[in-house]
Design a protein around this motif. Sequence first.
Motif, PDB file in Angstrom:
ATOM      1  N   LYS A 150       3.588   7.873  14.702  1.00 53.10           N
ATOM      2  CA  LYS A 150       2.466   8.057  13.782  1.00 53.10           C
ATOM      3  C   LYS A 150       3.020   8.435  12.414  1.00 53.10           C
ATOM      4  N   THR A 151       3.359   7.417  11.629  1.00 59.52           N
ATOM      5  CA  THR A 151       4.071   7.707  10.392  1.00 59.52           C
ATOM      6  C   THR A 151       3.892   6.573   9.394  1.00 59.52           C
ATOM      7  N   THR A 152       4.630   6.636   8.297  1.00 60.19           N
ATOM      8  CA  THR A 152       4.514   5.663   7.213  1.00 60.19           C
ATOM      9  C   THR A 152       5.293   4.392   7.525  1.00 60.19           C
ATOM     10  N   GLY A 153       5.127   3.377   6.644  1.00 57.27           N
ATOM     11  CA  GLY A 153       5.779   2.097   6.869  1.00 57.27           C
ATOM     12  C   GLY A 153       7.285   2.163   6.859  1.00 57.27           C
ATOM     13  N   TRP A 154       7.864   2.806   5.828  1.00 58.01           N
ATOM     14  CA  TRP A 154       9.328   2.862   5.775  1.00 58.01           C
ATOM     15  C   TRP A 154       9.894   3.671   6.936  1.00 58.01           C
ATOM     16  N   ALA A 155       9.157   4.706   7.361  1.00 57.59           N
ATOM     17  CA  ALA A 155       9.626   5.527   8.475  1.00 57.59           C
ATOM     18  C   ALA A 155       9.558   4.756   9.795  1.00 57.59           C
ATOM     19  N   LEU A 156       8.563   3.877   9.933  1.00 55.27           N
ATOM     20  CA  LEU A 156       8.535   2.989  11.090  1.00 55.27           C
ATOM     21  C   LEU A 156       9.739   2.056  11.073  1.00 55.27           C
ATOM     22  N   ALA A 157      10.112   1.578   9.881  1.00 58.05           N
ATOM     23  CA  ALA A 157      11.275   0.700   9.770  1.00 58.05           C
ATOM     24  C   ALA A 157      12.537   1.408  10.262  1.00 58.05           C
ATOM     25  N   HIS A 158      12.707   2.676   9.886  1.00 54.40           N
ATOM     26  CA  HIS A 158      13.889   3.412  10.344  1.00 54.40           C
ATOM     27  C   HIS A 158      13.855   3.595  11.857  1.00 54.40           C
ATOM     28  N   ARG A 159      12.706   3.926  12.406  1.00 52.89           N
ATOM     29  CA  ARG A 159      12.582   4.064  13.850  1.00 52.89           C
ATOM     30  C   ARG A 159      12.907   2.753  14.560  1.00 52.89           C
ATOM     31  N   PHE A 179       3.763  -1.478  12.996  1.00 51.46           N
ATOM     32  CA  PHE A 179       3.978  -1.705  11.571  1.00 51.46           C
ATOM     33  C   PHE A 179       3.073  -2.825  11.060  1.00 51.46           C
ATOM     34  N   ILE A 180       3.038  -3.942  11.767  1.00 47.76           N
ATOM     35  CA  ILE A 180       2.228  -5.087  11.341  1.00 47.76           C
ATOM     36  C   ILE A 180       0.737  -4.731  11.383  1.00 47.76           C
ATOM     37  N   ARG A 181       0.341  -4.019  12.428  1.00 45.35           N
ATOM     38  CA  ARG A 181      -1.075  -3.701  12.629  1.00 45.35           C
ATOM     39  C   ARG A 181      -1.596  -2.664  11.647  1.00 45.35           C
ATOM     40  N   GLU A 182      -0.797  -1.640  11.364  1.00 46.58           N
ATOM     41  CA  GLU A 182      -1.294  -0.497  10.612  1.00 46.58           C
ATOM     42  C   GLU A 182      -0.737  -0.362   9.200  1.00 46.58           C
ATOM     43  N   ASN A 187      -0.909 -10.005   2.545  1.00 39.40           N
ATOM     44  CA  ASN A 187       0.189 -10.724   1.891  1.00 39.40           C
ATOM     45  C   ASN A 187       1.567 -10.276   2.382  1.00 39.40           C
ATOM     46  N   LEU A 188       1.583  -9.465   3.456  1.00 45.40           N
ATOM     47  CA  LEU A 188       2.791  -8.963   4.130  1.00 45.40           C
ATOM     48  C   LEU A 188       3.499  -7.850   3.369  1.00 45.40           C
ATOM     49  N   TRP A 189       2.888  -7.318   2.321  1.00 45.55           N
ATOM     50  CA  TRP A 189       3.438  -6.127   1.697  1.00 45.55           C
ATOM     51  C   TRP A 189       3.191  -4.915   2.593  1.00 45.55           C
ATOM     52  N   THR A 190       4.073  -3.934   2.462  1.00 42.67           N
ATOM     53  CA  THR A 190       3.907  -2.705   3.229  1.00 42.67           C
ATOM     54  C   THR A 190       2.854  -1.822   2.562  1.00 42.67           C
ATOM     55  N   LEU A 191       1.894  -1.359   3.348  1.00 47.67           N
ATOM     56  CA  LEU A 191       0.798  -0.549   2.843  1.00 47.67           C
ATOM     57  C   LEU A 191       1.261   0.901   2.665  1.00 47.67           C
ATOM     58  N   HIS A 192       1.423   1.281   1.426  1.00 44.30           N
ATOM     59  CA  HIS A 192       1.724   2.663   1.060  1.00 44.30           C
ATOM     60  C   HIS A 192       1.463   2.707  -0.437  1.00 44.30           C
ATOM     61  N   PRO A 193       0.187   2.791  -0.823  1.00 45.38           N
ATOM     62  CA  PRO A 193      -0.279   2.419  -2.164  1.00 45.38           C
ATOM     63  C   PRO A 193       0.688   2.785  -3.277  1.00 45.38           C
ATOM     64  N   PRO A 194       0.949   1.796  -4.193  1.00 46.75           N
ATOM     65  CA  PRO A 194       0.412   0.432  -4.132  1.00 46.75           C
ATOM     66  C   PRO A 194       1.274  -0.521  -3.310  1.00 46.75           C
ATOM     67  N   PHE A 195       2.535  -0.193  -3.092  1.00 54.46           N
ATOM     68  CA  PHE A 195       3.437  -1.089  -2.394  1.00 54.46           C
ATOM     69  C   PHE A 195       4.710  -0.323  -2.062  1.00 54.46           C
ATOM     70  N   GLN A 196       5.309  -0.629  -0.930  1.00 48.32           N
ATOM     71  CA  GLN A 196       6.482   0.123  -0.488  1.00 48.32           C
ATOM     72  C   GLN A 196       7.541  -0.861   0.005  1.00 48.32           C
ATOM     73  N   GLY A 199       9.736  -0.335   3.218  1.00 47.67           N
ATOM     74  CA  GLY A 199       9.120  -0.665   4.501  1.00 47.67           C
ATOM     75  C   GLY A 199       9.254  -2.142   4.818  1.00 47.67           C
ATOM     76  N   SER A 200       9.024  -3.000   3.823  1.00 46.65           N
ATOM     77  CA  SER A 200       9.112  -4.442   4.026  1.00 46.65           C
ATOM     78  C   SER A 200      10.537  -4.877   4.347  1.00 46.65           C
ATOM     79  N   LEU A 201      11.478  -4.475   3.493  1.00 48.59           N
ATOM     80  CA  LEU A 201      12.859  -4.887   3.698  1.00 48.59           C
ATOM     81  C   LEU A 201      13.472  -4.203   4.922  1.00 48.59           C
ATOM     82  N   GLY A 202      13.114  -2.942   5.142  1.00 47.78           N
ATOM     83  CA  GLY A 202      13.664  -2.219   6.287  1.00 47.78           C
ATOM     84  C   GLY A 202      13.232  -2.794   7.617  1.00 47.78           C
ATOM     85  N   THR A 203      11.981  -3.220   7.683  1.00 46.39           N
ATOM     86  CA  THR A 203      11.490  -3.806   8.932  1.00 46.39           C
ATOM     87  C   THR A 203      12.159  -5.147   9.197  1.00 46.39           C
TER      88      THR A 203
END
Length: 312
Positions: A150-159, A179-182, A187-196, A199-203
């Motif tokens: 239960k965390t942010t996009g970039w943190a999901l990427a690290h996990r 990550f994809i669902r939440e 447009n496949l950007w990572t949701l962490h306003p406005p953009f993270q 998260g995208s590159l890490g995943t």
Amino acid sequence: SKFYSKVLVPHDDLLLVEPSASPEQTTNAKQVRGMPGHIKGKNYITAGCTFDQGFVWESYTDTLAMADALGNEDPFLNTIREQITKLDPVLIGASGQIKEYREEKNYSDIGDPEHRHISHLCPLYPGTLINSNKDWTQAASKTLDLRGNKTTGWALAHRMNCRARLGEGEKAHEVYQRFIRERTVPNLWTLHPPFQIDGSLGTMAAVAEMLLQSHEGSIQILPALPKAWHTGHFDGLVARGNFVISAKWKDAKATELSILSRSGGECRIAYPGIGKASVTDSSGNEIKVSSNGKDQIHFTPTVGETYSVKTM
């Protein structure tokens, strides 16, 4: 490495980074009452956190390896050869976890148990230290279970990258689905306003890590393949040593590999049963290879040549 050598402070027979903290992890006075460190803001400042000790080890190990490759005999290397033996970088706690702080006994004695950072697992990914010890990899898996997703996009990427390093394909895929669902917008950007972007590159780095790894001296094919990806292929992933790898698999078993050697040097391939595989060059000539048991082969390629490996 020179900087690290100056921030290590003797603690009995050990050398610990001091001051040290686990980045952005929060705590309170009750949690650390009677402990040797102190609170600054919401952060616990102490000595020898796993995050810091692990990165000293990684830096020293890389420096020594580079010096060896270059034939460098700088006198400073003797300093880190001595210091690296006194780091004691990874400790396992009573909950079976990788300790975030040396003072903790049970998981989350100090800090938020669901914190987005897993800094104490950086020696697993992007580092390599934890992979060298089976007890540590088991403790890293336990730590990820306890931390949760239960965390942010970039943190999901690290996990996700950590799960891939552990060879836990199903759990890495679970993180990917979340990550994809939440955490991903249409447009496949990572949701962490406005953009993270991390998260995208890490995943995407984690997807590659599930399909190919090369941090332990050999190129591991499909090291964390989930059941959902039972049949497929990838093209153009680059392994350490500057080898460009493509692979095909069916029913979760690799059927064909392609290896382009861009720099030469010994090529080591690891995959279950690959010891019986045949290797040919781009002209169809069979190449003599050596095997280290049934699950690894190695050969010395020609620069610019592409090789095919038939694994079935």
